[in-house]
Design an enzyme around this catalytic site. Structure first.
Site, mmCIF file in Angstrom:
data_model
loop_
_atom_site.group_PDB
_atom_site.id
_atom_site.type_symbol
_atom_site.label_atom_id
_atom_site.label_comp_id
_atom_site.label_asym_id
_atom_site.label_seq_id
_atom_site.Cartn_x
_atom_site.Cartn_y
_atom_site.Cartn_z
ATOM 1 C CE LYS A 147 1.295 -17.911 3.993
ATOM 2 N NZ LYS A 147 2.460 -18.732 4.323
HETATM 3 O O1 G3P Z 1 4.222 -20.297 6.449
HETATM 4 C C1 G3P Z 1 4.219 -19.386 7.479
HETATM 5 C C2 G3P Z 1 4.672 -19.884 8.826
HETATM 6 O O2 G3P Z 1 4.272 -21.179 9.050
HETATM 7 C C3 G3P Z 1 6.079 -19.538 9.212
HETATM 8 O O3 G3P Z 1 6.592 -20.268 10.278
HETATM 9 O O4 G3P Z 1 8.471 -21.100 11.635
HETATM 10 O O5 G3P Z 1 8.820 -19.113 10.148
HETATM 11 O O6 G3P Z 1 7.453 -18.924 12.213
HETATM 12 P P1 G3P Z 1 7.901 -19.820 11.099
#
Ligand code: G3P
Length: 218
Positions: A84
């Protein structure tokens, strides 16, 4: 649409590894930080639980640092690890280099069509538009998915779209409706995907009626 689980929590991943509809995992530095183990320990453990794509994120900011971290992470399980990378110039340079080395990548923190275009041109294996964070800030995440799907169609890019930063069942349904390749979904939302009050009441009625039938003896 494929479903990944978006977590670094090993208990959640262990449970989800038995669900037939979960086929991959995405992590990020914030998710890893919640678990109190090193990234290496967590990714090694996940690799024993899930036989599918596992996104492990680099934290270096420069090209050489990212590439060195990518090689270390990839070694954990070459058949499954996806590197990533951030949506920055060094991140995209690393994506291009890893493409040449046949190492899959996931370019993260995508919030616009132009960013997606650059990641696709850099041969990223996956691009992760962040739906929840866009909507939280007043943008339209559905429109972004629609636009990236159009880009893919217009130019035949192989890059797969991962709808990320999912907050609700609606986000998953919208991503599927609009043609996202994957949604990466937190544990709590994954559980909600299967539940419906009419399913629950229907099952309760069937159980009562089945008990009545069971009393009938021939
Ligand atoms: O893995 C990256 C992403 O899904 C992060 O989500 O909830 O931190 O905006 P969030």
């Amino acid at each position: 649409m494929k479903l990944f689980i978006d977590t670094a929590n090993l208990k959640e991943i262990e449970e989800a590894s038995h669900w037939p509809f979960v086929c991959g995992v995405t992590t990020n530095p914030s998710l890893i930080a919640k678990e109190g183990l090193s990234q290496k320990e967590i990714i090694e453990h996940i690799a024993r639980l899930i036989d599918g794509p596992i996104s492990a994120e680099v934290t270096a900011e420069d090209y050489d640092g990212m590439l060195a971290q990518a090689h270390e992470l990839y070694k954990i399980k070459p058949s499954n690890i996806v590197i990533k990378l951030p949506m920055t110039i060094p991140g995209l340079q690393t994506a291009k280099r890893l493409y040449e080395e046949h190492i899959p990548t996931n370019v993260t923190l995508c919030f616009s069509q132009s960013q997606a275009l650059l990641a696709m041109e850099s041969h990223a294996t996956y691009i992760s538009p962040f739906l929840g964070r866009l909507d939280d800030n007043g943008w339209d995440s559905a429109r972004l998915i629609e636009d990236i799907v159009t880009l893919k169609k217009n130019y035949g890019y192989d890059t797969k779209i991962i709808a990320a930063s999912i907050r609700s069942v609606r986000h998953v349904e919208e991503a599927a409706h609009l043609g996202s390749d994957v949604a990466t979904v937190p544990y709590k939302v994954l559980k909600k995907l299967i539940s419906h009050p009419l399913t629950d009441s229907g099952l309760a009625t069937f159980a009562v009626d089945a008990a009545k039938t069971a009393k009938i003896t021939k």
